[in-house]
Design a protein around this motif. Structure first.
Motif, PDB file in Angstrom:
ATOM      1  N   PRO A   1       0.850  -1.192   0.000  1.00 16.95           N
ATOM      2  CA  PRO A   1       0.000   0.000   0.000  1.00 16.95           C
ATOM      3  C   PRO A   1       0.891   1.251   0.000  1.00 16.95           C
ATOM      4  N   PRO A   2       0.304   2.415  -0.350  1.00 15.34           N
ATOM      5  CA  PRO A   2       1.103   3.639  -0.393  1.00 15.34           C
ATOM      6  C   PRO A   2       1.802   3.902   0.940  1.00 15.34           C
ATOM      7  N   PHE A   3       3.023   4.363   0.874  1.00 11.22           N
ATOM      8  CA  PHE A   3       3.834   4.756   2.033  1.00 11.22           C
ATOM      9  C   PHE A   3       4.211   3.589   2.941  1.00 11.22           C
ATOM     10  N   GLU A   4       4.054   2.381   2.451  1.00  5.80           N
ATOM     11  CA  GLU A   4       4.503   1.239   3.254  1.00  5.80           C
ATOM     12  C   GLU A   4       5.642   0.530   2.523  1.00  5.80           C
ATOM     13  N   PRO A   5       6.601   0.008   3.290  1.00  2.17           N
ATOM     14  CA  PRO A   5       7.702  -0.702   2.643  1.00  2.17           C
ATOM     15  C   PRO A   5       7.283  -2.118   2.282  1.00  2.17           C
ATOM     16  N   ARG A   6       8.013  -2.721   1.359  1.00  2.00           N
ATOM     17  CA  ARG A   6       7.802  -4.146   1.094  1.00  2.00           C
ATOM     18  C   ARG A   6       8.421  -4.964   2.231  1.00  2.00           C
ATOM     19  N   GLN A   7       9.634  -4.621   2.597  1.00  2.00           N
ATOM     20  CA  GLN A   7      10.292  -5.348   3.679  1.00  2.00           C
ATOM     21  C   GLN A   7      10.976  -4.369   4.621  1.00  2.00           C
ATOM     22  N   ARG A   8      11.208  -4.830   5.830  1.00  2.00           N
ATOM     23  CA  ARG A   8      11.867  -3.992   6.828  1.00  2.00           C
ATOM     24  C   ARG A   8      13.010  -4.804   7.432  1.00  2.00           C
ATOM     25  N   LEU A   9      14.182  -4.219   7.412  1.00  2.39           N
ATOM     26  CA  LEU A   9      15.343  -4.887   8.002  1.00  2.39           C
ATOM     27  C   LEU A   9      15.510  -4.401   9.435  1.00  2.39           C
ATOM     28  N   TRP A  10      15.384  -5.320  10.359  1.00  2.00           N
ATOM     29  CA  TRP A  10      15.505  -4.975  11.772  1.00  2.00           C
ATOM     30  C   TRP A  10      16.907  -5.237  12.271  1.00  2.00           C
ATOM     31  N   ARG A  11      17.394  -4.292  13.031  1.00  2.68           N
ATOM     32  CA  ARG A  11      18.554  -4.596  13.872  1.00  2.68           C
ATOM     33  C   ARG A  11      18.010  -4.657  15.295  1.00  2.68           C
ATOM     34  N   ILE A  12      18.073  -5.826  15.888  1.00  2.00           N
ATOM     35  CA  ILE A  12      17.516  -6.010  17.222  1.00  2.00           C
ATOM     36  C   ILE A  12      18.674  -6.149  18.206  1.00  2.00           C
ATOM     37  N   VAL A  13      18.695  -5.267  19.176  1.00  2.00           N
ATOM     38  CA  VAL A  13      19.715  -5.343  20.223  1.00  2.00           C
ATOM     39  C   VAL A  13      19.048  -5.926  21.454  1.00  2.00           C
ATOM     40  N   ALA A  14      19.439  -7.148  21.788  1.00  2.00           N
ATOM     41  CA  ALA A  14      18.748  -7.891  22.840  1.00  2.00           C
ATOM     42  C   ALA A  14      19.714  -8.209  23.970  1.00  2.00           C
ATOM     43  N   LYS A  15      19.270  -7.919  25.201  1.00  2.00           N
ATOM     44  CA  LYS A  15      20.126  -8.272  26.341  1.00  2.00           C
ATOM     45  C   LYS A  15      20.255  -9.792  26.438  1.00  2.00           C
ATOM     46  N   ARG A  16      19.153 -10.481  26.205  1.00  2.00           N
ATOM     47  CA  ARG A  16      19.168 -11.940  26.193  1.00  2.00           C
ATOM     48  C   ARG A  16      18.320 -12.408  25.012  1.00  2.00           C
ATOM     49  N   ALA A  17      18.592 -13.622  24.562  1.00  2.00           N
ATOM     50  CA  ALA A  17      17.808 -14.166  23.450  1.00  2.00           C
ATOM     51  C   ALA A  17      17.575 -15.646  23.678  1.00  2.00           C
ATOM     52  N   VAL A  18      16.420 -16.116  23.240  1.00  2.00           N
ATOM     53  CA  VAL A  18      16.105 -17.542  23.286  1.00  2.00           C
ATOM     54  C   VAL A  18      15.891 -18.010  21.853  1.00  2.00           C
ATOM     55  N   LEU A  19      16.701 -18.981  21.455  1.00  2.00           N
ATOM     56  CA  LEU A  19      16.505 -19.563  20.132  1.00  2.00           C
ATOM     57  C   LEU A  19      15.560 -20.738  20.282  1.00  2.00           C
ATOM     58  N   ALA A  20      14.381 -20.590  19.709  1.00  2.00           N
ATOM     59  CA  ALA A  20      13.376 -21.659  19.759  1.00  2.00           C
ATOM     60  C   ALA A  20      12.898 -21.893  18.335  1.00  2.00           C
ATOM     61  N   ALA A  21      13.875 -22.141  17.454  1.00  2.00           N
ATOM     62  CA  ALA A  21      13.594 -22.191  16.012  1.00  2.00           C
ATOM     63  C   ALA A  21      13.215 -23.583  15.547  1.00  2.00           C
ATOM     64  N   GLY A  22      13.107 -24.539  16.479  1.00  2.00           N
ATOM     65  CA  GLY A  22      12.635 -25.857  16.078  1.00  2.00           C
ATOM     66  C   GLY A  22      13.707 -26.687  15.412  1.00  2.00           C
ATOM     67  N   ALA A  23      13.258 -27.610  14.572  1.00  2.00           N
ATOM     68  CA  ALA A  23      14.174 -28.540  13.921  1.00  2.00           C
ATOM     69  C   ALA A  23      13.692 -28.789  12.501  1.00  2.00           C
ATOM     70  N   LEU A  24      14.615 -29.277  11.667  1.00  2.00           N
ATOM     71  CA  LEU A  24      14.271 -29.583  10.276  1.00  2.00           C
ATOM     72  C   LEU A  24      14.344 -31.093  10.073  1.00  2.00           C
ATOM     73  N   GLU A  25      13.372 -31.612   9.343  1.00  2.00           N
ATOM     74  CA  GLU A  25      13.335 -33.048   9.113  1.00  2.00           C
ATOM     75  C   GLU A  25      14.312 -33.434   8.012  1.00  2.00           C
ATOM     76  N   ARG A  26      14.931 -34.604   8.193  1.00  2.00           N
ATOM     77  CA  ARG A  26      15.956 -35.043   7.256  1.00  2.00           C
ATOM     78  C   ARG A  26      15.341 -35.973   6.204  1.00  2.00           C
ATOM     79  N   PRO A  27      15.608 -35.711   4.931  1.00  2.00           N
ATOM     80  CA  PRO A  27      15.150 -36.653   3.905  1.00  2.00           C
ATOM     81  C   PRO A  27      15.967 -37.944   3.967  1.00  2.00           C
ATOM     82  N   LEU A  28      15.471 -38.979   3.349  1.00  2.18           N
ATOM     83  CA  LEU A  28      16.234 -40.223   3.242  1.00  2.18           C
ATOM     84  C   LEU A  28      16.753 -40.354   1.811  1.00  2.18           C
ATOM     85  N   VAL A  29      17.857 -41.061   1.675  1.00  2.00           N
ATOM     86  CA  VAL A  29      18.518 -41.129   0.378  1.00  2.00           C
ATOM     87  C   VAL A  29      18.263 -42.492  -0.258  1.00  2.00           C
ATOM     88  N   PHE A  30      17.722 -42.476  -1.457  1.00  6.11           N
ATOM     89  CA  PHE A  30      17.518 -43.706  -2.243  1.00  6.11           C
ATOM     90  C   PHE A  30      17.452 -43.300  -3.712  1.00  6.11           C
TER      91      PHE A  30
END
Lengths: 987, 85
Positions: free
Chosen positions: A266-295
């Motif tokens: 929409p007018p006057f809005e960006p497509r994307q915004r790049l954040w610089r986040i300065v955090a005293k503490r952080a928790v990574l809770a990004a989960g896990a990725l499933e592994r494919p099998l090879v055949f």
């Protein structure tokens, strides 16, 4: 045929969205991804692979997708390599498949597959070695067309991107059970919280799996937690935001896709915004990725990750196949069997390599055959039609199916823990890489830390957040997790890929197979970092998210090492691809940096000035009049006006620094190479500043306005560097000196008033009592003056042009008024504005050095300023300036140059060569630095740096410019072309 | 990176200009050519603690001595180069 289920899912069936794929019209629902909507419409073939152009389908339901890459939108907004699995559907979406010709279904370049022996590991380095000249002209363009990803729009991006900075006590990355719990603990404790979730919805696995939490569905629980977070002050929820990088001291970079989910922002809005986040503490809770099998031929459309199958069923209400085989080495994947059954799909068989799983699996298998064994090969043309299974007893079974849901267990998403350089550790017992050394302030919760069950994710989320808050001195408020049901999580990883006639893909995106890794190992590239470069394993947009572990396991088997010994390749930001536009933000085109305008800019624009960039400044280059279509006629006219009447030029861009204090003189003495002891109050002097290595740093004038009050100028280009250098000298080298100084470049408007009638003009704007006669205000005088209207300013009798000339300074806000007053008052005197070009012509006529000569590599002696170097004092550069090498006649010296025929145009950069010697580097004698057409002399002139130049006045040489194919016979002369005695400027 | 400027407080490193080794001291006028040569051209590049000069260009214009571990970017101390606190 529609694969959409009649009910269920987190889609809005009341909002139908139309979209097109390869020009064909489709329909989906709000809440779909592009991949979900395509699967719902029965589209299974979505792309062709990178090297072999093999048909590919959707493998995953997330950002790790290696196959389903599409070009999104059209025209200037076309964006290649977007992952259909994370592209949110919107009305009117246009997508194109990539890397196929002429069409996705019929791709002629699939012939590449027949030549695959040529395209194996290291093919770049081997196949195209000879002849060398073929590389640029033949091989590379061919490879680039045949093997590649999508293509960019070459039009400028019409959208805006912006940058923002945020500070918080706790940053939570990911909003599955662990992330939500961590954010809730911090929110209830009154901490400033940022919860970043890459998806458009919060909830993580709760959106994809049928989990019961407490007495309701996990999805309902998510909604209640998010509602509480949203209502808590100090909590910032950032959906559609991927944290892509960890940096030092608690800084994180995140990309918020503000308007990627609509056709255009929409007018006057960006497509994307790049954040610089300065955090005293952080928790990574990004989960896990499933592994494919090879055949063999494990890349056929219809082969999907089990978790993706569950996601398409549970979140999007799409049944990805009718007759499914589950192939998994872990109990967790059995939930997919239940999801498939609930979606009405037939379970053809469960294939499990673990003999010990038989008894447990029987519960899920029900009426489906349970095969202990491995899938050897997928069968089918463009899509999956069946699989070949080798049983534990060696029997080969052929199963008809259109969907294979596979799972090789889970790999924690620990990328952000490794961006500062720490490599993860292989936990052999749990068969996963886990972070060993964490960035300060960052802790890991849930599946990202290897805790794969929902119950463990909930409890670690709470525990990690509590610990983080306590370390900040914030008392955590208790949060009770909902009760989570038991989850089967037994796992015995299958690393081995059974031999097969089909290609066994490890890296789908880069078409890297087990054979490629075997070849790399045979040829000595078996170390993980070597194998990556040799085979391209783990490169491109997915950065090996689905391939890394299988690649390492294969290398481990080949080298006889453990996976931990082989070790991961280095994780670097960004976690997922970031558009260059997001990194640039508003800093592009003319806004790349701020533009500085001179005080007389508006007036100059009204005078028709042509402007030129000079550092960050925009300065008037020349002032063409009606009929003057080229640049040279106005420049000649402006020079002639200054030399015969009077001209005005804005010189406010010079760096201006005001100094005060009892030690100001001592400081200036140490700063400049020449002496200042004898400079009287009311006088100015030219000064040269060296670097400590003895070469010239900058030049300018210094005026003594009072006993302890000084005012100096620097060149426009070096204003910032000289000021910083002065601060260094004062704060680091000589803090004992009692001197204060500050930049006043922006505070003063300063105009050169130059020409024989300049005094006459100035008298008209100065107060009647101001005596600026030659006796009262001689050459190099400097003092405060009062203008006719009472305005206080400063007047300097300085001359860059060689004429009788002044520089008048007034507070910047009066600059526009004063330049207009000067122009009006001088009308009958023939006053003209002159620009940077005329300024340059006149300084070359006078032999003054400027940027082209002050290159940072020239010494004062080379530039004819050697006599200025004081021997009576210490100053920056004093010692090394005395080294013989800086005054070596074998080195170049400043000279004047004119064409022997008095006609030819000279070109800067042309090299001096003797008349007779061949045009080779050994005979090179120096070069022309600055050229100008001299209206005063009626021919071209130049300054140059010539070996032993001062002894060679009168000598004839060739000036050769091989780039412009020009050769001119020139005569060397004194660099001062006009008024060498300086009679005019003293007049 | 974040640098705790003693005047302005913690700020992003992009406000600062890096100037390298803070250890070399400008020799006296009567020092040898070799001493001046070493001062101008020779710099240590340790893996570990490093005292370096930073200029707070987009802040208070202070020259700072930052004690930083080049292996981890851990900053031990930040002081004014001019000495006073």
């Amino acid at each position: 045929m529609s694969a959409r289920l009649p009910s269920g899912g987190l889609i809005d069936r009341t909002r139908r969205l139309r979209f097109s794929f390869d020009g064909r019209r489709h329909e989906g629902f709000a809440g779909d991804t592009l991949a979900a909507a395509l699967l719902a419409d029965g589209v299974r073939l979505v792309g062709r692979s990178f090297k072999y152009h093999r048909p590919r389908g959707v493998l995953t339901a997330g950002p790790e997708e290696p196959n389903a890459l599409v070009e999104l939108r059209s025209g200037a907004r076309r964006e290649p390599n977007t992952r259909a699995t994370v592209v949110e559907l919107y009305d009117g979406l246009e997508a194109q498949s990539q890397n196929r010709w002429p069409s996705l279904r019929f791709d002629l370049l699939a012939l590449n597959g027949l030549f695959s022996p040529l395209l194996g590991a290291g093919f770049y380095y081997k196949t195209f070695m000879w002849p060398a000249a073929f590389w640029e002209k033949v091989y590379e363009p061919l490879i680039r067309r045949a093997a590649g990803l999508g293509s960019l729009s070459t039009a400028p991006d019409p959208d805006h991107y912006e940058k923002a900075t945020a500070f918080c006590d706790l940053l939570v990355v990911g909003s599955g059970p662990a992330g939500l719990m961590a954010a809730l603990v911090a929110a209830r404790s009154g901490a400033r919280v940022i919860l970043a979730e890459q998806d458009c919805l919060f909830g993580g696995r709760c959106l994809s799996e049928r989990i019961v939490l407490g007495d309701g569905s996990a999805h309902r629980w998510v909604q209640s937690v998010v509602a509480e977070l949203a209502a808590t002050p100090g909590v910032r929820l950032l959906p559609r935001t991927t944290v892509v990088g960890t940096y030092d001291h608690g800084a994180y970079t995140a990309v918020e896709r503000v308007n990627d989910h609509v056709a255009a922002p929409p007018p006057f809005e960006p497509r994307q915004r790049l954040w610089r986040i300065v955090a005293k503490r952080a928790v990574l809770a990004a989960g896990a990725l499933e592994r494919p099998l090879v055949f063999g031929d494990n890349d056929l459309p219809g082969v999907m990750l089990a978790s993706a199958v569950s996601t398409y069923i549970n979140r999007y209400a799409v049944r990805p196949g009718e007759r499914a085989v589950l192939y998994a080495d872990n109990d967790h994947a059995w939930a997919t069997v239940a999801d498939l059954r609930a979606a009405g799909a037939e379970i053809v068989a469960i294939v499990d390599p673990r003999p010990d799983a038989r008894a447990r699996a029987a519960v899920v298998a029900r009426d489906a055959p349970l095969l202990t064994g491995v899938v050897r090969r997928a069968l089918g043309g463009r899509t999956l039609q069946g699989v070949e299974v080798v049983g534990a007893d060696g029997h080969v079974h052929r199963l008809d199916c259109d969907l294979l849901a596979m799972s090789g267990g889970w790999a924690p998403t620990l990328h952000l823990t490794s961006h500062l350089g720490a490599k993860p550790r292989w936990d052999a017992e749990r068969s996963m890489f886990l972070p060993e050394q964490l960035p300060p302030g960052l802790l890991v919760a849930g599946a990202a830390g290897g805790e794969l069950t929902t119950a463990a994710a909930l409890s670690t989320g709470i525990r990690i957040a509590e610990g983080s808050l306590q370390s900040l001195g914030i008392a955590p408020r208790g949060v009770t997790p909902p009760v989570a049901g038991e989850e089967a999580d037994a796992w015995t990883p299958l690393w081995r890929a059974p031999s097969s006639r089909g290609k066994r893909f490890i890296d789908f995106q880069n078409d890297v197979t087990t054979d490629d890794l075997e070849l790399a190992h045979r040829e000595g590239f078996g170390a993980s970092e070597h194998a990556k470069r040799y085979t391209t394993l783990g490169m491109a947009t997915d950065q090996g998210k689905t391939s890394a572990l299988n690649g390492l396991a294969t290398l481990a088997a080949l080298t006889g090492k453990s996976i931990g010994e082989v070790g991961t390749t280095t994780y670097r930001p960004p976690y997922t691809p970031v558009a260059i536009g997001a990194l640039a933000g508003h800093h592009r085109g003319p806004d790349f940096r701020p533009t500085r305008l001179t005080p007389s800019h508006e007036w100059a624009r009204e005078q028709g000035a042509v402007f030129i960039e000079s550092g960050a400044w925009l300065r008037a280059q020349y002032f063409p009049r009606a009929g003057e279509t080229d640049w040279l006629p106005p420049v000649i006219r402006e020079v002639q006006a200054v030399r015969s009447a009077v001209g005005l030029c804005d010189v406010s861009t010079l760096g201006k620094i005001e100094l005060k204090g009892p030690d100001a003189l001592r400081f200036i003495e140490r700063l400049y190479a020449n002496g200042w002891q004898t400079l009287a109050v009311g006088r100015a002097r030219y000064g040269v500043m060296l670097r400590e290595d003895g070469r010239v740093m900058d030049d300018g004038t210094v005026a003594r306005l009072g006993e302890q009050h000084w005012f100096m100028t620097t060149t426009t280009a070096n204003a910032v560097a000289v000021y910083q250098h002065m601060q260094h000298c004062h704060q680091v080298l000589w803090p004992e000196l009692d001197v204060q100084f500050t930049s006043v470049t922006e505070q003063w408007a300063q105009f050169a008033v130059a020409g024989p009638r300049s005094r006459e003009l100035l008298r008209r704007i100065l107060a009647s009592g101001e005596d600026i006669s030659n006796d009262a205000f001689p050459y190099m005088a400097a003092r405060a003056v009062t203008l006719a209207d009472g305005l206080r300013g400063r007047l300097f009798r300085l001359s860059f042009s060689g004429e009788l000339a002044y520089e008048i300074a007034v507070p910047a806000r009066h600059g526009d008024a004063i330049i207009r007053r000067l122009a009006a008052a001088g009308e009958d005197l023939g006053v003209v504005p002159y620009g940077l070009e005329a300024l340059g012509v006149m300084r070359i006529e006078k032999g003054h050095v400027a940027g082209n000569e002050l290159t940072g590599r020239t010494s004062a002696q080379q530039l004819g300023l050697g006599r200025m170097l004081s021997t009576q004092k210490d100053y920056i550069g004093a010692r090394l300036a005395r080294l013989p090498a800086l005054d070596d006649p074998a080195d170049t010296q400043l000279v004047g140059v004119r064409p022997v025929d008095g006609k030819t145009r000279l070109v800067s950069g042309a090299h001096f060569l003797p008349l007779a010697a061949p045009t080779t580097f050994e005979h090179e004698q120096g070069y022309m630095t600055s050229v100008a057409y001299s209206p005063s002399l009626g021919h071209w002139i130049a300054l140059g740096l010539l070996k032993n130049g001062r002894q060679r006045h009168g000598e004839r040489l060739r000036a050769v410019d091989l780039l412009r194919s020009q050769e001119t016979e020139v005569e060397i002369c004194d660099p001062v072309f006009i008024d060498p005695q300086g009679a005019r400027l003293r007049g | 990176m974040r640098i705790h400027c003693p005047h302005c407080g913690p700020r992003g490193h992009d406000e600062f200009v890096h100037h390298g080794d803070a250890v070399p001291q400008r020799p006296q006028t009567d020092a040898t050519d070799a001493a001046f040569h070493d001062y101008v051209y020779l710099r240590d590049n340790p893996a570990g603690l490093y005292r370096e000069l930073w200029f707070h260009a987009a802040g208070c214009h202070s020259w700072l001595i930052v004690e930083r571990d080049t292996r981890t970017h851990e900053i031990r101390s930040v002081t004014f180069a001019r000495g006073d606190a």
